[in-house]
Design a protein around this motif. Sequence first.
Motif, short mmCIF file in Angstrom:
data_model
loop_
_atom_site.label_atom_id
_atom_site.label_comp_id
_atom_site.label_asym_id
_atom_site.label_seq_id
_atom_site.Cartn_x
_atom_site.Cartn_y
_atom_site.Cartn_z
N MET A 1 5.35 24.30 -11.30
CA MET A 1 4.77 23.17 -10.56
C MET A 1 3.27 23.05 -10.87
N ALA A 2 2.58 24.21 -10.86
CA ALA A 2 1.13 24.19 -11.10
C ALA A 2 0.82 23.66 -12.50
N ASP A 3 1.60 24.09 -13.48
CA ASP A 3 1.39 23.59 -14.85
C ASP A 3 1.53 22.06 -14.89
N ALA A 4 2.53 21.57 -14.15
CA ALA A 4 2.75 20.11 -14.16
C ALA A 4 1.64 19.39 -13.39
N VAL A 5 1.18 19.98 -12.30
CA VAL A 5 0.07 19.36 -11.55
C VAL A 5 -1.14 19.25 -12.46
N ARG A 6 -1.43 20.31 -13.18
CA ARG A 6 -2.58 20.26 -14.09
C ARG A 6 -2.37 19.19 -15.16
N ALA A 7 -1.17 19.18 -15.75
CA ALA A 7 -0.92 18.21 -16.82
C ALA A 7 -1.11 16.79 -16.30
N GLY A 8 -0.65 16.52 -15.08
CA GLY A 8 -0.80 15.18 -14.52
C GLY A 8 -2.26 14.84 -14.28
N ALA A 9 -2.99 15.81 -13.76
CA ALA A 9 -4.42 15.57 -13.48
C ALA A 9 -5.19 15.31 -14.77
N GLU A 10 -4.78 15.98 -15.83
CA GLU A 10 -5.53 15.85 -17.08
C GLU A 10 -5.29 14.51 -17.78
N THR A 11 -4.38 13.72 -17.28
CA THR A 11 -4.20 12.39 -17.87
C THR A 11 -5.29 11.41 -17.42
N VAL A 12 -6.08 11.83 -16.46
CA VAL A 12 -7.13 10.94 -15.91
C VAL A 12 -8.47 11.31 -16.53
N ASP A 13 -9.16 10.32 -17.04
CA ASP A 13 -10.48 10.56 -17.65
C ASP A 13 -11.52 10.91 -16.58
N GLY A 14 -12.54 11.63 -17.02
CA GLY A 14 -13.67 11.92 -16.13
C GLY A 14 -13.43 13.10 -15.22
N LEU A 15 -12.45 13.93 -15.56
CA LEU A 15 -12.11 15.07 -14.69
C LEU A 15 -11.89 16.31 -15.55
N ARG A 16 -12.47 17.41 -15.10
CA ARG A 16 -12.26 18.70 -15.76
C ARG A 16 -11.33 19.53 -14.87
N VAL A 17 -10.19 19.91 -15.41
CA VAL A 17 -9.17 20.60 -14.62
C VAL A 17 -9.04 22.04 -15.10
N SER A 18 -8.94 22.97 -14.15
CA SER A 18 -8.80 24.39 -14.50
C SER A 18 -7.66 24.99 -13.68
N LEU A 19 -6.90 25.88 -14.30
CA LEU A 19 -5.72 26.47 -13.68
C LEU A 19 -5.91 27.99 -13.56
N TYR A 20 -5.67 28.52 -12.37
CA TYR A 20 -5.84 29.95 -12.14
C TYR A 20 -4.65 30.53 -11.38
N ASP A 21 -4.19 31.70 -11.86
CA ASP A 21 -3.16 32.46 -11.15
C ASP A 21 -3.87 33.44 -10.21
N LEU A 22 -3.69 33.27 -8.90
CA LEU A 22 -4.40 34.13 -7.93
C LEU A 22 -3.94 35.58 -7.99
N GLU A 23 -2.84 35.82 -8.70
CA GLU A 23 -2.39 37.21 -8.85
C GLU A 23 -3.33 37.96 -9.80
N GLY A 24 -4.12 37.21 -10.57
CA GLY A 24 -4.90 37.83 -11.62
C GLY A 24 -6.27 38.33 -11.20
N VAL A 25 -6.72 38.02 -9.99
CA VAL A 25 -8.08 38.41 -9.60
C VAL A 25 -8.20 38.36 -8.08
N GLU A 26 -9.19 39.05 -7.56
CA GLU A 26 -9.43 38.98 -6.11
C GLU A 26 -9.75 37.54 -5.73
N PRO A 27 -9.03 36.97 -4.78
CA PRO A 27 -9.27 35.55 -4.43
C PRO A 27 -10.73 35.25 -4.10
N SER A 28 -11.41 36.17 -3.43
CA SER A 28 -12.79 35.86 -3.02
C SER A 28 -13.72 35.68 -4.23
N SER A 29 -13.27 36.12 -5.41
CA SER A 29 -14.10 35.95 -6.60
C SER A 29 -14.29 34.48 -6.96
N PHE A 30 -13.45 33.61 -6.41
CA PHE A 30 -13.51 32.20 -6.77
C PHE A 30 -14.45 31.38 -5.88
#
Length: 414
Positions: free
Chosen positions: A278-307
Amino acid sequence: MVSSSSRAIEIAPGIHWVGAFDSDLRSFDLILRTANGTSYNAYTVRGETGVAVIDTVKESFAGDFFARLESVCNYGEITTVVVNHLEPDHSGALPELLRRAPQAEVCLSIRAPLMLKALLRSAETMPRGFRTVTTGDSVDLGGRTLAFLHTPYLHWPDTQCTYLGELGILFSGDVFGCHFCDPRLFNDRVGDFRFSFEYYYGHIMRPFRTHVAKALDLIEPLDLSIVAPAHGPVLRHGPRDYIKRYRELATARLINEAGGEKTLLVFYLSAYGNTRRMADAVRAGAETVDGLRVSLYDLEGVEPSSFVDLIEEADGFALGSPTINGDGVKPVWDLLSSLTAIGVTGKLGAAFGSYGWSGEAVEMIEHRLRGLKFRVPVSGLKVKLAPTDAELTQCRDFGRQLAETLTRPVSLND
Ligand code: FEO
């Protein structure tokens, strides 16, 4: 007889510190630790026609405060009481002060009277003579003029600063303060309090950094010899260094290579890959819109507070969580609770996730986002177990809607 330890400390001719030291305090407002205790700084300003008292102390330290106050003035001389901030660590001795100096005019910010009434809990105990003040207002004490600066939300709605122009002293309230207890009082004499200064900003002022920046616009042009905050050392050596540091802290921390582009962060956690798809698809959909920088992160990969830094700079974020045992998963709540350290009001928030049989997580996350004052203009999206191709299309549409919402002007209906 006042003991020497309860004497006032002169910080400039006719200007005294009359506060209290609380060396045993180990936590403040439940949200920050105070490894070195704190001080509750109150001050007096003597003019030719009157004495002003600026702030008081926590109620349990009222004895120290009144002893120091009595060492520099009589109650009958007090013409003005300035309330820079009503939190009880500064207003605890205020009711008793007003009983002892009933003739004094109380000067407080335009946001303060209702709060004062709530604190005092009784209309009868409201001071008879109080005056709301804002930037441009002043009090003449005879050769000493107190000018007021309207600096709300530092860190309560009522906060203000008071400036003594003749001597270049800023009584700043909590701003530029820190929890650091050292009876040597002055910043060029106490121990190393840099950690406490930064820690205090990070826990008390950072959520209000836009208000900090507005306050600095008022403070930076002032001639300053001393900054006298409501906690911690009196800053008489290099006061402008601390103002400069606040400006740095209140300025965006991260380089933004995206220039004028909006930024959307997509976070997710996924036990079996469904919320991840789902997250991959949300990002793909968002990236179809100009003027937006989209980033995807798996919260399993780092302490959440780091963000936290990244979210502070982002325009919006979408949070994907599975529902496990009728709840979102712990890293999601950890991330959301860490956001109380920053200002997120008005940022875009959204939730999505896969579920097995009940799917409560999405609504729960949306509820929390609204509680944190995110705007949540696009309803959350949940999918039962593995998303179908049609549901992945919905996810892309969801991402595109988020992107379009971010890249168009904010509507009052959002
Ligand atoms: Fe030091 Fe916000 O009270």
